[in-house]
Design a protein around this motif. Structure first.
Motif, PDB file in Angstrom:
ATOM      1  N   CYS A 143      55.670  15.076  36.720  1.00 42.38           N
ATOM      2  CA  CYS A 143      56.688  15.244  37.757  1.00 42.38           C
ATOM      3  C   CYS A 143      56.977  16.721  38.047  1.00 42.38           C
ATOM      4  N   ALA A 180      60.730   8.530  40.894  1.00 46.00           N
ATOM      5  CA  ALA A 180      59.400   8.762  40.337  1.00 46.00           C
ATOM      6  C   ALA A 180      59.438   8.702  38.804  1.00 46.00           C
ATOM      7  N   ASP A 181      58.343   8.253  38.247  1.00 45.95           N
ATOM      8  CA  ASP A 181      58.184   8.271  36.793  1.00 45.95           C
ATOM      9  C   ASP A 181      57.838   9.689  36.355  1.00 45.95           C
ATOM     10  N   LEU A 184      52.990  10.831  37.967  1.00 42.64           N
ATOM     11  CA  LEU A 184      52.792  10.238  39.283  1.00 42.64           C
ATOM     12  C   LEU A 184      51.317   9.987  39.524  1.00 42.64           C
ATOM     13  N   GLU A 187      49.439   6.566  44.274  1.00 44.47           N
ATOM     14  CA  GLU A 187      50.362   5.723  45.047  1.00 44.47           C
ATOM     15  C   GLU A 187      51.787   6.268  44.985  1.00 44.47           C
ATOM     16  N   SER A 188      52.222   6.715  43.833  1.00 43.57           N
ATOM     17  CA  SER A 188      53.560   7.294  43.681  1.00 43.57           C
ATOM     18  C   SER A 188      53.679   8.597  44.451  1.00 43.57           C
ATOM     19  N   TRP A 189      52.624   9.361  44.446  1.00 40.12           N
ATOM     20  CA  TRP A 189      52.608  10.663  45.125  1.00 40.12           C
ATOM     21  C   TRP A 189      52.847  10.456  46.588  1.00 40.12           C
TER      22      TRP A 189
END
Length: 189
Positions: A143, A180-181, A184, A187-189
């Motif tokens: 992150c 966010a975890d 990342l 897909e999270s990005w």
């Protein structure tokens, strides 16, 4: 953003800027035009804040208060180049044709749909993610690295926010990465 798209005369750009600057919210037929969103509204409800901005832009472009814009409206084209990912006459014509009514005009709803469909392009961000993860031999980034890369993307490649202070950037990045975890993936990005 300064796209390599169609060139519009300084007079046309000045006319659009003057319509917005002269307080379109105060014009005779603009009672339903909202005030620009506050910073708090942007952080709390970005889609709603965008719709407010698009409503204000639509009112500025609709100088006759007809409730619709011609698909070939020159000032609308300028706005689209400046406020969307559309950067050429061809891109603009195609996008407008997809959302315009049978008569080739756009009402507020169609204008907002046009803006929503063309307000972002993930290509640059995904390229940066791939470059960052490839260099580290990973399929995810942490992150804190994501914060750094997003800041570099905004200021360096997209040329936005250079004049913003560190506190505002912290708020923007906090809001962007709020769910966010620690790591990342693409897909999270």
């Amino acid at each position: 953003r300064t796209p390599a798209g169609p060139t519009f005369s300084g007079a046309a750009r000045s006319l659009f800027a003057s319509r917005v600057a002269m307080g379109i919210c105060c014009s005779a037929g603009a009672t339903a035009v909202p005030e620009p969103p506050t910073l708090a509204e942007i952080f709390e409800n970005l889609p709603g804040a965008e719709k407010k901005l698009w409503r204000i832009a639509f009112a500025a472009l609709d100088s006759t208060n007809a409730g619709k814009l011609a698909g070939d409206h020159e000032l609308m084209k300028i706005y689209l180049v400046d406020a969307s990912m559309l950067s050429s006459e061809r891109d603009i014509g195609s996008a407008v044709a997809q959302t315009a009514a049978q008569d080739g005009t756009l009402n507020l709803e169609a204008f907002c749909k046009l803006m929503e469909q063309n307000s972002k392009d993930d290509t640059v961000a995904l390229t940066i993610f791939q470059q960052t993860t490839a260099g580290a031999g990973e399929e995810a980034i942490d992150c804190s690295e994501a914060r750094t890369q997003l800041l570099l993307l905004a200021q360096g490649r997209l040329n936005i926010g250079a004049e913003w202070d560190e506190r505002l950037w912290e708020q923007i990045l906090d809001a962007t990465l709020s769910d966010a975890d620690l790591m990342l993936d693409m897909e999270s990005w």
